[in-house]
Design an enzyme around this catalytic site. Structure first.
Site, PDB file in Angstrom:
ATOM      1  N   ASN A   1     -90.434  32.367  12.920  1.00 63.89           N
ATOM      2  CA  ASN A   1     -91.094  31.012  12.976  1.00 63.89           C
ATOM      3  C   ASN A   1     -91.625  31.487  14.883  1.00 63.89           C
ATOM      4  O   ASN A   1     -91.057  32.628  15.183  1.00 63.89           O
ATOM      5  CB  ASN A   1     -90.155  30.433  13.353  1.00 63.89           C
TER       6      ASN A   1
ATOM      7  N   PHE B   1     -91.188  26.394  21.829  1.00 65.83           N
ATOM      8  CA  PHE B   1     -90.636  25.818  22.394  1.00 65.83           C
ATOM      9  C   PHE B   1     -91.919  23.658  22.031  1.00 65.83           C
ATOM     10  O   PHE B   1     -92.133  23.545  22.926  1.00 65.83           O
ATOM     11  CB  PHE B   1     -90.332  25.739  23.837  1.00 65.83           C
TER      12      PHE B   1
ATOM     13  N   SER C   1     -85.625  32.260  23.179  1.00 66.60           N
ATOM     14  CA  SER C   1     -86.366  32.649  22.351  1.00 66.60           C
ATOM     15  C   SER C   1     -87.186  33.974  22.725  1.00 66.60           C
ATOM     16  O   SER C   1     -87.527  33.906  23.922  1.00 66.60           O
ATOM     17  CB  SER C   1     -87.131  30.753  22.371  1.00 66.60           C
TER      18      SER C   1
ATOM     19  N   ASN D   1     -89.995  33.176  21.699  1.00 69.49           N
ATOM     20  CA  ASN D   1     -91.909  32.657  21.795  1.00 69.49           C
ATOM     21  C   ASN D   1     -92.246  32.367  22.870  1.00 69.49           C
ATOM     22  O   ASN D   1     -93.179  31.869  22.809  1.00 69.49           O
ATOM     23  CB  ASN D   1     -91.490  32.188  20.656  1.00 69.49           C
ATOM     24  N   THR D   2     -91.599  32.456  23.989  1.00 75.01           N
ATOM     25  CA  THR D   2     -91.606  31.735  25.263  1.00 75.01           C
ATOM     26  C   THR D   2     -92.130  32.826  25.901  1.00 75.01           C
ATOM     27  O   THR D   2     -90.744  33.666  26.796  1.00 75.01           O
ATOM     28  CB  THR D   2     -90.958  31.258  26.263  1.00 75.01           C
TER      29      THR D   2
ATOM     30  N   LYS E   1     -77.246  30.469  25.778  1.00 72.18           N
ATOM     31  CA  LYS E   1     -77.710  30.567  24.655  1.00 72.18           C
ATOM     32  C   LYS E   1     -78.238  31.835  24.636  1.00 72.18           C
ATOM     33  O   LYS E   1     -79.380  32.323  25.428  1.00 72.18           O
ATOM     34  CB  LYS E   1     -78.428  29.962  23.220  1.00 72.18           C
TER      35      LYS E   1
ATOM     36  N   ASN F   1     -79.323  33.530  19.847  1.00 74.86           N
ATOM     37  CA  ASN F   1     -80.709  33.344  18.785  1.00 74.86           C
ATOM     38  C   ASN F   1     -82.009  34.097  17.765  1.00 74.86           C
ATOM     39  O   ASN F   1     -81.189  35.197  17.123  1.00 74.86           O
ATOM     40  CB  ASN F   1     -82.064  32.964  20.280  1.00 74.86           C
TER      41      ASN F   1
END
Length: 455
Positions: free
Chosen positions: A185, A189, A272, A274-275, A314, A343
């Site tokens: 994925n 966010f 994450s 993805n940021t 995390k 994560n």
């Protein structure tokens, strides 16, 4: 005669509920979401799901007349396996949203059976009926907390929640690797923002408090808090930062000020993939400065006897030994309340590496992440000398997997990808298997098994 009357009353209640749910299901599935592509495609699949749902409800109403509540509860969980194949036919993100909507509307089974006492434990002064939780990312906007806790999770973590609403990355952004039991994925966010989530949690919290006040069975003199602010289960709130924000600490502080009053624990998500730039906050100096500011924001608020919610961080599984040593040092020095490990990963371990979807950018979750995340978990348990509660997350799909995480140092564990594939039936299965593992190896309680492989 009394037993027959009880079964008849339960049957009548179930049939009445089934009738209401059938009508709701028909209304909901008869109209596809406005944003969904291929309207005809989703409508067709929706009708199949409607038929399956109605069939299950009617069959359940008839079946309950001959069995006790616990047996019927088990049947309902097993019956959800019949619906899972239909979700597999849908677009991954559409199926995900459909699952969240089902939980929000109460179209999921409710766990009525008590958890095995051997898997109950106390963490942060709160009693968990079991250590199996739902990881952040499933219910990002806290729309289905009650329904998800009712499934039998020991705790549910919502989020990540950003201060300002943002759409996240362009679609498609979720990819199934079904053969490998994995998902990639790159949602980024996607969040309705802290104001919307605060209103939702506030309304739920107010209703719950009203119910507790009117209940004559509520206990008033218990040293250990049974459950949490979400009722019978524990609620965690995972905080993120906006993609365009230049002051990450300010974003997390804003989340603390707005949402901490509804949380049994808070999570700073700095892992994450993805940021852009987010994982740089895991560096020793950056993490230390960030945690100090967030702790100060939390501690300056007004708290009752129970005190402020625990604060966790995390972390990613893609960290070097030096990175882990730095994080452990910060966690110990600042008395962090816990770490979530881990994560998703940006690596593509076998057998994912040979899958055509492996080239998609984003974080990988599911079975291929298990060994990587468990090794990081064990290393962090050793580095922190078992002084900090760790939540093991990554690749758990069975009770044996959960048990391995616990032996590696996890006090609690979290699911996500396996739950997306296996559905509600996986939850009681994992809890039963975990209890069997503990009993098999002679442990009296789950706490005795924590970190057993590190001793």
């Amino acid at each position: 005669m009394a037993a027959w009357s009880s079964r008849k009353l339960l049957r009548d209640v179930i049939l009445k509920k089934a009738s209401a749910n059938q009508l709701s299901a028909v209304r909901y599935f008869s109209s596809a979401p406005q944003s969904a592509p291929k309207i005809g495609y989703y409508s067709k699949k929706g009708r199949l799901l409607t038929g399956a749902t109605i069939g299950l409800l009617i069959a359940g109403g008839a079946y309950v007349s001959t069995v006790d509540e616990a047996t019927f509860c088990g049947w309902l969980f097993s019956a959800t396996k019949l619906v899972n194949p239909f979700f597999a036919l849908l677009d991954p993100e559409f199926a995900h949203n459909l699952g969240v909507s089902a939980a929000a509307r109460g179209w999921v089974p409710r766990e009525k059976r008590p958890d095995p006492s051997i898997i109950g434990l106390e963490v942060w002064g709160r009693k968990f009926s079991n250590p199996v939780g739902l990881a952040a990312g499933f219910d990002k906007n806290a729309v289905a907390v009650d329904g998800l806790l009712a499934l039998g999770f020991g705790f549910v973590e919502v989020g990540s929640v950003t201060p300002v609403p943002q759409d996240g990355n362009p679609k498609p952004r979720i990819f199934r690797l079904r053969k490998e039991g994995a998902v990639i994925n790159r949602c980024g966010f996607n969040s309705e923002g802290i104001v919307a989530v605060a209103k939702r949690l506030g309304a739920q919290h107010g209703k719950r408090k009203l119910d507790e006040t009117s209940s004559s069975t509520a206990s008033s003199n218990s040293e250990i808090k049974h459950g949490g602010k979400a009722g019978p289960g524990i609620l965690g709130v995972n905080l993120g930062k906006n993609k365009t924000s230049e002051d990450a600490a300010a974003d997390y502080v804003q989340g603390v000020h707005t949402l901490s009053q509804y949380a049994d624990y808070l999570v700073i998500n700095v892992s994450s993939p993805n940021t852009p730039g987010l994982r740089m906050l895991q560096g020793r100096k950056q993490l230390k400065d960030l945690v100090k500011k967030v702790q100060a924001a939390r501690d300056e608020m007004q708290w009752g006897e129970e005190g402020p919610p625990p604060l966790l961080v995390k972390i990613a599984p893609d960290l070097s030994k030096e990175d882990l040593e730095d994080i452990a040092a910060v966690a110990l020095a600042l008395h962090l309340d816990g770490l979530i490990i881990s994560n998703t990963t940006i690596s593509r371990p076998d057998p994912v590496s040979s899958n055509p979807l492996a080239s998609e950018t984003g974080g990988l979750s599911g079975k291929p992440l298990f060994n990587l995340s468990t090794n990081i978990l064990k290393e962090m348990y050793i580095l922190t000398r078992g002084r900090i509660p760790l939540i093991g997350c990554g690749g758990i799909s069975s009770g044996e997997d959960a048990y391995k995480k616990i032996r590696a140092g996890a006090t609690l564990v979290q699911l996500y990808t396996a739950f997306a594939y296996g559905g509600p039936a996986l939850i009681p299965q994992i809890k039963a298997e975990l209890a069997a593992c503990l009993e098999r190896d002679g442990f009296k309680s789950i706490i005795d098994a924590v970190g057993a492989d590190c001793r």
